[in-house]
Write an enzyme that holds these catalytic residues in place. Structure first.
Site, PDB file in Angstrom:
ATOM      1  N   GLU A  71      -2.880  -5.673  -0.276  1.00  0.00           N
ATOM      2  CA  GLU A  71      -4.132  -5.047  -0.695  1.00  0.00           C
ATOM      3  C   GLU A  71      -4.627  -4.045   0.348  1.00  0.00           C
ATOM      4  O   GLU A  71      -4.891  -4.425   1.501  1.00  0.00           O
ATOM      5  CB  GLU A  71      -5.207  -6.123  -0.882  1.00  0.00           C
ATOM      6  CG  GLU A  71      -6.590  -5.564  -1.191  1.00  0.00           C
ATOM      7  CD  GLU A  71      -7.685  -6.610  -1.068  1.00  0.00           C
ATOM      8  OE1 GLU A  71      -8.725  -6.450  -1.731  1.00  0.00           O
ATOM      9  OE2 GLU A  71      -7.510  -7.580  -0.294  1.00  0.00           O
ATOM     10  N   GLU A  90     -15.227 -10.329  -6.491  1.00  0.00           N
ATOM     11  CA  GLU A  90     -15.297 -10.517  -5.042  1.00  0.00           C
ATOM     12  C   GLU A  90     -16.473  -9.706  -4.498  1.00  0.00           C
ATOM     13  O   GLU A  90     -16.306  -8.724  -3.785  1.00  0.00           O
ATOM     14  CB  GLU A  90     -13.972 -10.084  -4.378  1.00  0.00           C
ATOM     15  CG  GLU A  90     -13.876 -10.558  -2.940  1.00  0.00           C
ATOM     16  CD  GLU A  90     -12.629 -10.057  -2.232  1.00  0.00           C
ATOM     17  OE1 GLU A  90     -12.078 -10.814  -1.418  1.00  0.00           O
ATOM     18  OE2 GLU A  90     -12.222  -8.907  -2.483  1.00  0.00           O
TER      19      GLU A  90
END
Length: 264
Positions: free
Chosen positions: A146, A243
């Site tokens: 990521e 998130e």
């Protein structure tokens, strides 16, 4: 329909961690993710998942010494043995939790790193990803990477989408996938829909948060209804991890997700 997963490291902090599972289920979530499971026995987490009828969708490999500021091991020269141990530990948890994907954080580069240092990080990163992808494949799991923005995490080794795509191509493992965090991408590069379209076939997981404050997705500069509609039209059938840091009480801020099945 888009499937939303609650990030229990950020959402429902009104509750003790193991109580967040049932709180997420009561709010309409059917999947959960979090940063790290290692403070709890995997059997305790599995029990919380079963009781709440939730699916574990993602967590991170051990990141090194988080309290001391470490943010992953994958690109750190000289820490290869520790990284390999972290892969083994993550896969042990993934087996018990029936979690299909794990994320390897890249780690930080030194302040003022020169080209030689950056090259050493790159070589270490690719070799570690090759190892981790092989081990994950044996266990039937996907390995994710990521890009993370430099405002929230200065000196993070992996910060741009093209850098991640180059690593995925260089490693060449079918189970090495992109964790596409729209919040980080917006801060570093923008042009979110085009990035989604170009990288879609490599995406293994998606995460969202409002920009710039990382609050609810309906707060800030990103048009998430449009982006999620495009993601669905592209054929995405995975999870979208929430998130973000709630601006107030988690449950009070979930009205944005009602169209996706949440029930605040």
């Amino acid at each position: 329909m888009i499937r939303l997963a609650a990030n229990l490291s950020m959402l429902f902090q009104e509750h003790d961690f193991l109580d967040r599972f049932s709180a997420a289920a009561e709010a309409g979530f059917r999947g959960v993710e979090y940063l790290f499971p290692y403070a709890y026995a995997p059997e305790a987490l599995a029990g919380a998942l079963r009781e709440a009828k939730l699916e574990q969708v993602l967590f991170n490999l051990p990141p090194g010494d988080w309290a001391a500021g470490e943010r992953g091991l994958a690109s750190l020269p000289g820490r290869e043995a520790e990284f390999r141990e972290s892969v083994s530990e993550a896969l042990r948890y993934a087996d018990t939790l029936n979690c299909p994907r794990i994320h390897a954080m890249a780690g930080l580069v030194p302040e003022g790193a020169d080209r030689e240092t950056l090259a050493a990080h790159q070589d270490t990163y690719l070799e570690n990803l090759r190892f981790a992808a092989r081990e994950a494949a044996k266990a039937g799991r996907d390995l994710l990477i990521e890009p993370i923005n430099h405002r929230d995490m200065p000196r993070y080794f992996l910060s741009r989408q093209d850098q991640a795509m180059a690593a995925i191509e260089a490693v060449g493992a079918d189970n090495l996938r992109l964790q596409f965090d729209l919040y980080h991408c917006q801060i570093m590069e923008g042009d979110l829909i085009r990035h989604l379209e170009q990288q879609f076939h490599h995406i293994g997981h998606v995460q969202i948060a409002g920009v710039p404050e990382r609050h609810e997705p309906d707060i800030g500069e990103v048009n998430y209804p449009s982006i999620l509609a495009r993601l669905e039209a592209l054929g995405y059938r995975g999870w979208v991890g929430c998130e973000y840091r709630p601006a107030g009480n988690t449950r009070d801020g979930l009205a944005w997700g009602r169209v996706h099945g949440l029930t605040p």
